[in-house]
Design a protein around this motif. Structure first.
Motif, mmCIF file in Angstrom:
data_model
loop_
_atom_site.group_PDB
_atom_site.id
_atom_site.type_symbol
_atom_site.label_atom_id
_atom_site.label_comp_id
_atom_site.label_asym_id
_atom_site.label_seq_id
_atom_site.Cartn_x
_atom_site.Cartn_y
_atom_site.Cartn_z
ATOM 1 N N ARG A 107 12.102 -5.083 5.675
ATOM 2 C CA ARG A 107 12.645 -5.427 4.369
ATOM 3 C C ARG A 107 13.702 -4.405 3.978
ATOM 4 N NH1 ARG A 107 10.122 -3.342 0.612
ATOM 5 N NH2 ARG A 107 8.158 -3.250 1.719
ATOM 6 N N VAL A 108 14.706 -4.861 3.250
ATOM 7 C CA VAL A 108 15.751 -3.925 2.800
ATOM 8 C C VAL A 108 15.925 -4.091 1.294
ATOM 9 C CG1 VAL A 108 18.198 -3.300 2.994
ATOM 10 C CG2 VAL A 108 16.962 -4.082 5.023
ATOM 11 N N ARG A 109 15.925 -2.962 0.580
ATOM 12 C CA ARG A 109 16.203 -3.011 -0.858
ATOM 13 C C ARG A 109 17.363 -2.076 -1.162
ATOM 14 N NH1 ARG A 109 10.563 -2.315 -2.439
ATOM 15 N NH2 ARG A 109 9.604 -4.376 -2.550
ATOM 16 N N HIS A 110 18.109 -2.422 -2.209
ATOM 17 C CA HIS A 110 19.230 -1.569 -2.593
ATOM 18 C C HIS A 110 19.067 -1.147 -4.038
ATOM 19 C CE1 HIS A 110 23.559 -0.945 -3.905
ATOM 20 N NE2 HIS A 110 23.348 -0.032 -2.990
ATOM 21 N N GLY A 111 19.192 0.144 -4.280
ATOM 22 C CA GLY A 111 19.099 0.637 -5.654
ATOM 23 C C GLY A 111 20.172 1.671 -5.890
ATOM 24 N N GLU A 112 20.054 2.434 -6.979
ATOM 25 C CA GLU A 112 21.100 3.422 -7.302
ATOM 26 C C GLU A 112 21.194 4.525 -6.277
ATOM 27 O OE1 GLU A 112 21.014 4.732 -11.296
ATOM 28 O OE2 GLU A 112 21.703 2.757 -11.984
ATOM 29 N N ALA A 113 20.042 4.857 -5.677
ATOM 30 C CA ALA A 113 20.038 5.973 -4.724
ATOM 31 C C ALA A 113 20.394 5.524 -3.308
ATOM 32 C CB ALA A 113 18.658 6.628 -4.735
ATOM 33 N N GLY A 114 20.715 4.265 -3.145
ATOM 34 C CA GLY A 114 21.065 3.795 -1.802
ATOM 35 C C GLY A 114 20.118 2.710 -1.337
ATOM 36 N N PHE A 115 19.773 2.757 -0.068
ATOM 37 C CA PHE A 115 18.979 1.678 0.528
ATOM 38 C C PHE A 115 17.577 2.175 0.885
ATOM 39 C CE2 PHE A 115 23.390 0.793 1.191
ATOM 40 C CZ PHE A 115 23.499 -0.570 0.941
ATOM 41 N N SER A 116 16.579 1.331 0.601
ATOM 42 C CA SER A 116 15.211 1.602 1.055
ATOM 43 C C SER A 116 14.867 0.530 2.069
ATOM 44 C CB SER A 116 14.211 1.490 -0.095
ATOM 45 O OG SER A 116 14.522 2.439 -1.056
ATOM 46 N N VAL A 117 14.536 0.978 3.254
ATOM 47 C CA VAL A 117 14.305 0.033 4.338
ATOM 48 C C VAL A 117 12.878 0.194 4.849
ATOM 49 C CG1 VAL A 117 15.101 -0.687 6.626
ATOM 50 C CG2 VAL A 117 16.751 0.147 4.934
ATOM 51 N N ALA A 118 12.086 -0.887 4.743
ATOM 52 C CA ALA A 118 10.720 -0.844 5.256
ATOM 53 C C ALA A 118 10.760 -1.172 6.741
ATOM 54 C CB ALA A 118 9.860 -1.851 4.509
ATOM 55 N N THR A 119 10.228 -0.258 7.542
ATOM 56 C CA THR A 119 10.229 -0.478 8.995
ATOM 57 C C THR A 119 8.788 -0.388 9.502
ATOM 58 O OG1 THR A 119 10.269 1.792 9.828
ATOM 59 C CG2 THR A 119 12.356 0.904 9.024
ATOM 60 N N ALA A 120 8.623 -0.764 10.763
ATOM 61 C CA ALA A 120 7.295 -0.708 11.374
ATOM 62 C C ALA A 120 6.751 0.722 11.353
ATOM 63 C CB ALA A 120 7.381 -1.222 12.799
ATOM 64 N N ARG A 121 7.659 1.727 11.212
ATOM 65 C CA ARG A 121 7.210 3.135 11.212
ATOM 66 C C ARG A 121 7.340 3.786 9.839
ATOM 67 N NH1 ARG A 121 10.163 4.142 16.465
ATOM 68 N NH2 ARG A 121 8.958 2.818 17.844
ATOM 69 N N GLY A 122 7.352 2.955 8.812
ATOM 70 C CA GLY A 122 7.407 3.516 7.453
ATOM 71 C C GLY A 122 8.750 3.287 6.782
ATOM 72 N N GLU A 123 8.861 3.832 5.578
ATOM 73 C CA GLU A 123 10.032 3.597 4.730
ATOM 74 C C GLU A 123 11.156 4.581 5.103
ATOM 75 O OE1 GLU A 123 9.333 1.226 2.415
ATOM 76 O OE2 GLU A 123 10.954 1.375 0.953
ATOM 77 N N VAL A 124 12.385 4.063 5.183
ATOM 78 C CA VAL A 124 13.539 4.947 5.422
ATOM 79 C C VAL A 124 14.482 4.797 4.238
ATOM 80 C CG1 VAL A 124 15.467 5.505 6.956
ATOM 81 C CG2 VAL A 124 13.363 4.552 7.919
ATOM 82 N N HIS A 125 14.960 5.929 3.696
ATOM 83 C CA HIS A 125 15.938 5.898 2.606
ATOM 84 C C HIS A 125 17.280 6.343 3.159
ATOM 85 C CE1 HIS A 125 12.738 5.262 -0.244
ATOM 86 N NE2 HIS A 125 12.050 6.150 0.456
ATOM 87 N N ALA A 126 18.318 5.571 2.874
ATOM 88 C CA ALA A 126 19.642 5.895 3.438
ATOM 89 C C ALA A 126 20.724 5.652 2.404
ATOM 90 C CB ALA A 126 19.907 5.044 4.678
ATOM 91 N N GLU A 127 21.757 6.507 2.454
ATOM 92 C CA GLU A 127 22.923 6.296 1.574
ATOM 93 C C GLU A 127 23.714 5.086 2.027
ATOM 94 O OE1 GLU A 127 25.723 9.570 1.470
ATOM 95 O OE2 GLU A 127 24.081 10.918 0.896
ATOM 96 N N SER A 128 23.891 4.985 3.350
ATOM 97 C CA SER A 128 24.691 3.886 3.912
ATOM 98 C C SER A 128 23.836 3.087 4.875
ATOM 99 C CB SER A 128 25.892 4.434 4.700
ATOM 100 O OG SER A 128 26.720 5.192 3.852
ATOM 101 N N LEU A 129 24.025 1.774 4.839
ATOM 102 C CA LEU A 129 23.297 0.909 5.761
ATOM 103 C C LEU A 129 24.312 0.107 6.576
ATOM 104 C CD1 LEU A 129 20.564 -0.323 6.694
ATOM 105 C CD2 LEU A 129 20.941 -2.109 4.990
ATOM 106 N N VAL A 130 24.223 0.223 7.896
ATOM 107 C CA VAL A 130 25.153 -0.488 8.769
ATOM 108 C C VAL A 130 24.380 -1.559 9.542
ATOM 109 C CG1 VAL A 130 26.849 -0.283 10.630
ATOM 110 C CG2 VAL A 130 26.509 1.638 9.033
ATOM 111 N N VAL A 131 24.807 -2.787 9.376
ATOM 112 C CA VAL A 131 24.129 -3.890 10.076
ATOM 113 C C VAL A 131 24.895 -4.177 11.358
ATOM 114 C CG1 VAL A 131 23.293 -6.261 9.888
ATOM 115 C CG2 VAL A 131 23.414 -4.801 7.836
ATOM 116 N N ALA A 132 24.233 -3.896 12.481
ATOM 117 C CA ALA A 132 24.863 -4.057 13.809
ATOM 118 C C ALA A 132 23.904 -4.832 14.699
ATOM 119 C CB ALA A 132 25.170 -2.681 14.405
ATOM 120 N N SER A 133 23.315 -5.884 14.111
ATOM 121 C CA SER A 133 22.215 -6.563 14.809
ATOM 122 C C SER A 133 22.675 -7.702 15.713
ATOM 123 C CB SER A 133 21.191 -7.064 13.794
ATOM 124 O OG SER A 133 21.837 -7.834 12.804
ATOM 125 N N GLY A 134 23.983 -7.864 15.898
ATOM 126 C CA GLY A 134 24.486 -8.816 16.884
ATOM 127 C C GLY A 134 24.343 -10.263 16.470
ATOM 128 N N GLY A 135 24.564 -11.156 17.451
ATOM 129 C CA GLY A 135 24.515 -12.602 17.185
ATOM 130 C C GLY A 135 23.236 -13.223 17.717
#
Ligand code: FDA
Length: 391
Positions: free
Chosen positions: A132-160
């Motif tokens: 799951r990906v959420r966007h707020g004032e502090a950037g992006f919160s991404v729920a992953t299989a290994r826990g939550e990651v907080h990032a300023e920038s999110l780059v989607v490079a997941s291909g076709g």
């Protein structure tokens, strides 16, 4: 966990973006749900990775906005990637038409990218699904299989969507829609075409027959190899033209692209009056194909029994043979996915979303699709580099 840049997808575009951002001193994490990075690089170019093309121009790409790719392609060129390959002492050669391949193995390209990532302090984690990906004032919160990651920038490079067995997913398109981006209809590109019904029966037992031919669709024409398959047609000329073909459109094949057959065939009558047409055609076309064309359309008599006008018409038809395809082999075998994230919503110089600051889309997930011949990797490197300079 916190990072400056989170990149979803450890493929060609994601790894290039990671290297570029990491070299700027950004903390970069790359996540991929597959069990190893760069799987498509590994399988590309028959295991030798056709990593770029010397003749890259924006005209070699399909997109609803043909100007979009210009900026990124101009700022990261084939020469830039070649310099990287040479820095890592990877031997390569030009096969044909400017296509550059590794002499040895595509594993070297993945190794090179991972070494550059390591040198730039990039972390690459595989077998990690993004939930799951959420966007707020502090950037992006991404729920992953290994826990939550907080990032300023999110780059989607997941291909076709091509080759689902290699980890392809529609995730990038879903994420784009989640953030209000338009996604243009997707379809398989660089893909064999299928024939059906009477059109398949005409060529059914020609499977395995190969020749040099020009395949045309509308104003696009590609001269390269053509191969008859059990279900239809393939080979580079067909793969190329498949990206321009829409169901219902007729294709035309020039089966003797190096000759004006309407000139050549009547001349043969004077030289070989007793030879049968299939024998004369069999000297310049695969024999099984020559025989089939005669059975289907031309008849097979000694050359002297054809009138000149008949031979002119047969020749013209050989240079402009109609082919009715029913569909494509689909994403299972397609090299690329046409369509994708609408470029209208992205900056062409940075790949950044115009709607959500800090969100980027790069590589094949974007509505930019290259020809066969190293053009798709060059787009992945160039768009990845463009985003990596600012993310
Ligand atoms: P790419 O598909 O490389 O990477 C996307 C990554 O995202 C994958 O690692 C995937 O596992 C990951 N991912 C997807 N969904 C995810 C999710 N939900 N969560 C986490 N990770 C996720 N091009 C060329 O120029 N020369 C060539 O020789 C070839 N040869 C070739 C052969 C074959 C068989 C195919 C299928 C394709 C090619 N291509 C090619 C095309 C080329 O491989 C393709 O255009 C690029 O790999 C696209 O790079 P991307 O980084 O955009 O996507």
């Amino acid at each position: 966990m916190k990072t400056d840049v989170l990149i979803i997808g450890a493929g060609a575009a994601g790894l290039m973006c990671a290297i570029t951002a990491g070299q700027r001193g950004r903390r970069v994490l790359v996540l991929d749900h597959a069990n190893k990075p760069g799987k498509k690089i590994l399988m590309s170019g028959g295991g030798r990775c056709n990593f770029t093309n010397l003749g890259v121009t924006p005209a070699n790409y399909l997109s609803a906005n043909p100007h979009f790719a210009k900026s990124a392609l101009a700022r990261y060129t084939p020469a830039d990637f070649i310099a990287l390959v040479e820095k890592h002492r990877i031997a390569y050669h030009e096969k044909e038409l400017g296509q550059l391949f590794c002499d040895d193995s595509s594993k070297q390209i993945v190794r090179m990218l991972l070494d550059e990532c390591a040198a730039a302090g990039v972390r690459v984690e595989t077998s990690c699904a993004v939930e799951r990906v959420r966007h707020g004032e502090a950037g992006f919160s991404v729920a992953t299989a290994r826990g939550e990651v907080h990032a300023e920038s999110l780059v989607v490079a997941s291909g076709g969507l091509s080759i689902p067995s290699m980890g392809a997913s529609g995730f990038g398109y879903e994420l784009a829609r989640q953030f209000g981006h338009a996604v243009l209809p997707t379809r398989a590109g660089l893909v064999p075409l299928t024939l059906s019904g009477k059109h398949q029966e005409r060529y059914a037992d020609l499977a395995g027959v190969a020749l040099a031919a020009e395949a045309r669709c509308g104003r696009q024409a590609f001269r390269a190899g053509l191969l008859f398959t059990h279900r239809g047609v393939s080979g580079p000329s067909i793969l190329q033209v498949s990206s321009y073909w829409q169901p219902g459109e007729e294709l035309r094949l020039d089966l003797l692209p190096d000759r004006d057959a309407a000139d050549w065939l009547p001349a043969q009558r004077a030289v070989r009056p007793a030879a049968e047409l299939k024998t004369v055609l069999g000297d310049v076309l695969p024999k099984r194909l020559a025989q089939r064309l005669c059975e289907l359309d031309f008849g097979n008599r000694p050359m002297r029994q054809y009138r000149e006008a008949e031979l002119v018409a047969i020749g013209a038809r050989i240079n402009d043979w109609p082919l009715v395809a029913s569909g494509t082999e689909g994403y299972r075998t397609a090299e690329v996915t046409l369509g994708g994230v609408d470029t209208d919503g992205l900056s062409s110089s940075t790949m950044q979303s115009k709607r959500v600051p800090g969100l980027y889309f790069i590589g094949e997930v974007v509505d930019v699709t290259g020809w066969l011949g190293g053009y798709n990797f060059q787009w992945a490197w160039a768009s990845g580099h463009a985003a990596g300079e600012v993310a």
